[in-house]
Design a protein around this motif. Structure first.
Motif, PDB file in Angstrom:
ATOM      1  N   ALA A  46      33.247  31.622  44.724  1.00 44.79           N
ATOM      2  CA  ALA A  46      33.691  33.009  45.215  1.00 44.79           C
ATOM      3  C   ALA A  46      34.999  33.459  44.501  1.00 44.79           C
ATOM      4  O   ALA A  46      34.942  34.537  44.062  1.00 44.79           O
ATOM      5  CB  ALA A  46      34.066  32.980  46.725  1.00 44.79           C
ATOM      6  N   GLN A  47      35.979  32.517  44.288  1.00 45.77           N
ATOM      7  CA  GLN A  47      37.094  32.770  43.346  1.00 45.77           C
ATOM      8  C   GLN A  47      36.773  33.118  42.023  1.00 45.77           C
ATOM      9  O   GLN A  47      37.027  34.007  41.411  1.00 45.77           O
ATOM     10  CB  GLN A  47      37.814  31.620  43.430  1.00 45.77           C
ATOM     11  N   ILE A  48      35.608  32.277  41.445  1.00 41.98           N
ATOM     12  CA  ILE A  48      35.499  32.772  40.029  1.00 41.98           C
ATOM     13  C   ILE A  48      34.667  33.986  39.872  1.00 41.98           C
ATOM     14  O   ILE A  48      34.858  34.971  38.962  1.00 41.98           O
ATOM     15  CB  ILE A  48      34.431  31.622  39.438  1.00 41.98           C
ATOM     16  N   ASN A  49      33.710  34.420  40.957  1.00 39.03           N
ATOM     17  CA  ASN A  49      33.100  35.544  41.070  1.00 39.03           C
ATOM     18  C   ASN A  49      33.926  37.024  41.077  1.00 39.03           C
ATOM     19  O   ASN A  49      34.006  37.788  40.203  1.00 39.03           O
ATOM     20  CB  ASN A  49      32.335  35.782  42.297  1.00 39.03           C
ATOM     21  N   LEU A  50      35.230  36.612  41.733  1.00 39.78           N
ATOM     22  CA  LEU A  50      36.324  37.464  41.765  1.00 39.78           C
ATOM     23  C   LEU A  50      37.031  37.697  40.407  1.00 39.78           C
ATOM     24  O   LEU A  50      37.485  38.907  39.919  1.00 39.78           O
ATOM     25  CB  LEU A  50      37.202  37.439  42.846  1.00 39.78           C
ATOM     26  N   ALA A  51      37.346  36.476  39.728  1.00 37.89           N
ATOM     27  CA  ALA A  51      37.898  36.573  38.534  1.00 37.89           C
ATOM     28  C   ALA A  51      36.827  37.191  37.476  1.00 37.89           C
ATOM     29  O   ALA A  51      37.510  37.807  36.512  1.00 37.89           O
ATOM     30  CB  ALA A  51      38.249  35.128  38.184  1.00 37.89           C
ATOM     31  N   TRP A  52      35.568  36.850  37.600  1.00 39.96           N
ATOM     32  CA  TRP A  52      34.878  37.628  36.553  1.00 39.96           C
ATOM     33  C   TRP A  52      34.741  39.034  36.725  1.00 39.96           C
ATOM     34  O   TRP A  52      34.756  39.709  35.648  1.00 39.96           O
ATOM     35  CB  TRP A  52      33.432  36.911  36.984  1.00 39.96           C
ATOM     36  N   LEU A  53      34.768  39.462  37.883  1.00 35.35           N
ATOM     37  CA  LEU A  53      34.863  40.937  38.400  1.00 35.35           C
ATOM     38  C   LEU A  53      36.035  41.470  37.348  1.00 35.35           C
ATOM     39  O   LEU A  53      36.255  42.509  36.987  1.00 35.35           O
ATOM     40  CB  LEU A  53      34.825  41.277  39.745  1.00 35.35           C
ATOM     41  N   LEU A  54      37.465  40.843  37.862  1.00 32.64           N
ATOM     42  CA  LEU A  54      38.631  41.270  37.114  1.00 32.64           C
ATOM     43  C   LEU A  54      38.744  41.265  35.603  1.00 32.64           C
ATOM     44  O   LEU A  54      39.361  42.207  34.851  1.00 32.64           O
ATOM     45  CB  LEU A  54      39.839  40.357  37.860  1.00 32.64           C
ATOM     46  N   HIS A  55      37.906  40.386  34.927  1.00 32.27           N
ATOM     47  CA  HIS A  55      37.732  40.219  33.620  1.00 32.27           C
ATOM     48  C   HIS A  55      36.819  41.142  32.909  1.00 32.27           C
ATOM     49  O   HIS A  55      36.974  41.401  31.795  1.00 32.27           O
ATOM     50  CB  HIS A  55      37.421  38.800  33.225  1.00 32.27           C
ATOM     51  N   LYS A  56      35.837  41.390  33.730  1.00 35.22           N
ATOM     52  CA  LYS A  56      34.629  42.159  33.294  1.00 35.22           C
ATOM     53  C   LYS A  56      35.215  43.356  32.804  1.00 35.22           C
ATOM     54  O   LYS A  56      34.841  44.049  31.678  1.00 35.22           O
ATOM     55  CB  LYS A  56      33.656  42.394  34.424  1.00 35.22           C
TER      56      LYS A  56
END
Length: 299
Positions: free
Chosen positions: A253-263
């Motif tokens: 879940a944390q990586i999903n959020l990090a991916w969104l922030l970096h996307k």
């Protein structure tokens, strides 16, 4: 940290190029999970729900909260007011209109101009506000009211001063383009996550996900607010996100959020939870600096 990791922008502006821009931190909080089962009724642990709101704003510094008067019904709005009123000056509360709940808990459209006015007035009352900073018009698929009629009513309510900024939720690309011809669209809230990039509504043959509108949001400097992001972030196969989570010793879940922030710098995640522990975990995702190699691997 790899030298190819880059520092994330920590803030995002709602209403860019308007007279009333609002700057918020790039991780908000979505309140839907604070309700009872089926997004209905009081939370199982009311004291924890109130503490989550207080911790998010007063401890973690979250200054963007997403709610709706049809969560509960009206449960999240009342919890927000009880926990946080009088509100900090920098706190932006975003609500949604366009839907309501029947006694059988079903979701139905509530998007005629007079109904939208009723919903706005109800939100103003329960949130104890004279003006709502941001209101999303939520598109319900089985509505018999033309989208154009509803969005024009939203801009009329804005002219009256009940709404500062108008946003859209669950929209197609065509609806966003039409909305932009009617007035300033401040934000878009569509379903979006690493594994749920497009949202095809088969019986309507329509795409209403984040991927369909992201480039248009970026072009117009409109924050894209993903909903249901964590619900759709846990894959059962092709688990690249799990490999990156293992690399950084964090949750998927944390990586999903990090991916969104970096996307994209124009994405504003609003992870929701009914757990204090998960609130802290979600907000820590802002500290995860994915590398260019990580993003390339994730695709």
């Amino acid at each position: 940290m790899s030298s190819s990791a880059k520092t994330l922008p920590l803030e995002i502006t709602i209403g860019q190029n308007t007279q009333n821009p609002l700057t918020v931190y790039r991780l908000g909080y979505g309140t839907m999970r604070l309700t009872g089962p089926g997004i209905w009724g009081e939370p199982a642990n009311r004291e924890e729900a109130l503490q989550i709101l207080k911790n998010a704003v007063q401890v973690a510094g979250v200054n963007f909260i997403d709610t709706a008067d049809y969560y509960g019904e009206d449960v999240t709005n009342r919890l927000i007011a009880e926990a946080l009123y009088p509100y900090p000056k920098n706190l932006i509360i975003c609500t949604k209109v366009g839907a309501t709940r029947k006694p059988d808990k079903s979701w139905v459209a509530f998007n005629r101009p007079e109904q939208l006015r009723t919903s706005i007035d109800n939100n103003l009352r329960t949130l104890k506000q004279e003006q709502i900073s941001l209101v999303h018009f939520r598109v319900m698929l089985d509505s018999d009211v033309p989208f154009e009629e509803s969005i024009e009513a939203m801009f009329e309510l804005q002219k009256e001063g009940k709404i500062l900024h108008v946003g859209l939720s669950n929209v197609t690309r065509d609806q966003l383009e039409l909305g932009l011809t009617k007035g300033h669209i401040a934000t878009v809230e569509n379903m979006y996550s690493y594994h749920q990039r497009t949202t095809l509504v088969i019986h309507h043959n329509e795409n209403r996900g984040g991927e369909e509108v992201l480039d248009l949001c970026e072009k117009n400097q409109i924050p894209l607010i993903p909903y249901f992001s964590l619900v759709t972030s846990l894959p059962t196969q092709n688990d690249k996100i799990g490999m990156i989570a293992q690399k950084y010793q964090v949750s998927k879940a944390q990586i999903n959020l990090a991916w969104l922030l970096h996307k994209s710098r124009w994405i504003l995640p609003i992870p929701g939870t009914s757990s204090l522990a998960h609130l802290d975990e979600n907000l820590q995702a802002a500290n995860i600096q994915l590398t260019a190699e990580d993003m390339a691997y994730l695709g």
